[in-house]
Design an enzyme around this catalytic site. Structure first.
Site, short mmCIF file in Angstrom:
data_model
loop_
_atom_site.label_atom_id
_atom_site.label_comp_id
_atom_site.label_asym_id
_atom_site.label_seq_id
_atom_site.Cartn_x
_atom_site.Cartn_y
_atom_site.Cartn_z
N SER A 76 35.44 43.51 35.58
CA SER A 76 35.44 43.41 37.04
C SER A 76 36.32 42.23 37.48
CB SER A 76 34.00 43.31 37.54
OG SER A 76 33.91 43.50 38.93
N ASP A 95 32.79 54.82 40.36
CA ASP A 95 32.69 53.39 40.65
C ASP A 95 32.73 53.18 42.18
OD1 ASP A 95 32.99 50.63 40.92
OD2 ASP A 95 34.25 50.47 39.13
N HIS A 107 30.16 51.36 38.26
CA HIS A 107 30.78 50.05 38.02
C HIS A 107 30.21 49.38 36.77
CE1 HIS A 107 33.38 46.83 39.29
NE2 HIS A 107 32.40 45.95 39.18
#
Length: 208
Positions: A106, A156, A187
């Site tokens: 991320s 996501d 995610h």
């Protein structure tokens, strides 16, 4: 005791010096311990270098500022990519490390992408988990032959598919060997992410 480098960090020596060291870059709210178990699983025997992001969003560490979710402070992205590149150079000297391969999740994947695009000599490659393009107009460095895996979640809610596609295109146009995999995931990470990343690391370690 860890050397006094620019980032609070953890370092775990590797048991196999033939493997590239791995730079672990956590997501928002993580710290220098978050990805150590993942690093051990994906790159068994490799040295692990894991810094804590030096930007706070509330009380959550990150690697660069953002105005809101999905809208990055690009001046800060550039500044922090420069800082992280310097940290990697310092850590390599302090610990006697070869050029590392980044494993980022991320926000950590996004700063790894920024380092690749702005400081192409810093990393030997990267595994980018849930990454998007960190810059609206990415630089065009020479990344000839640098291996990059981008693992995206089809469901996501945080990273738009177009952002991952733009990042893959920017890296490929710079000469990187990009492998992009879209998984039936959100995610969060899945066992499929780990399996793909582990296979990629093993291939690149053998190739190197």
């Amino acid at each position: 005791m860890a050397p006094a480098l620019a980032y609070i960090h953890r370092f775990e020596p590797g048991g196999d010096p033939s493997l590239p060291p791995v730079l672990l870059l956590h997501g928002t709210g993580g710290d220098e311990t978050d990805l150590l178990p993942l690093g051990r699983e994906i790159a068994p025997g490799a040295a692990l270098l894991s810094p804590r992001g030096n930007v706070l969003e509330g009380d959550m560490p990150r690697f660069f500022k953002r105005f809101r979710e999905g809208l990055f402070d690009e001046d800060d992205v550039r500044r922090r990519a420069n800082e992280l590149s310097h940290f990697v150079a310092e850590a390599r000297r302090a610990y006697g490390l070869a050029q590392p391969l980044a494993l980022g999740y991320s926000n950590g994947a996004n700063i790894a992408a920024a380092v690749l695009l702005m400081h192409p000599r810093t990393l030997a490659g990267a595994i980018l988990l849930r990454a998007t393009t960190p810059l609206a107009e990415p630089a065009r460095p020479d990344l000839s032959g640098i291996p990059v895996m981008i693992l995206s979640g089809l469901n996501d809610p945080v990273i738009p598919r177009s952002g991952a596609e733009k990042l893959a295109q920017a890296l490929a146009s710079a000469g990187a060997r990009v492998e992009r995999v879209e998984l039936p995931a959100g995610h969060g990470l899945t066992q499929a992410d780990i399996a793909h990343a582990k296979a990629f690391f093993a291939r690149e370690a053998a190739h190197g």
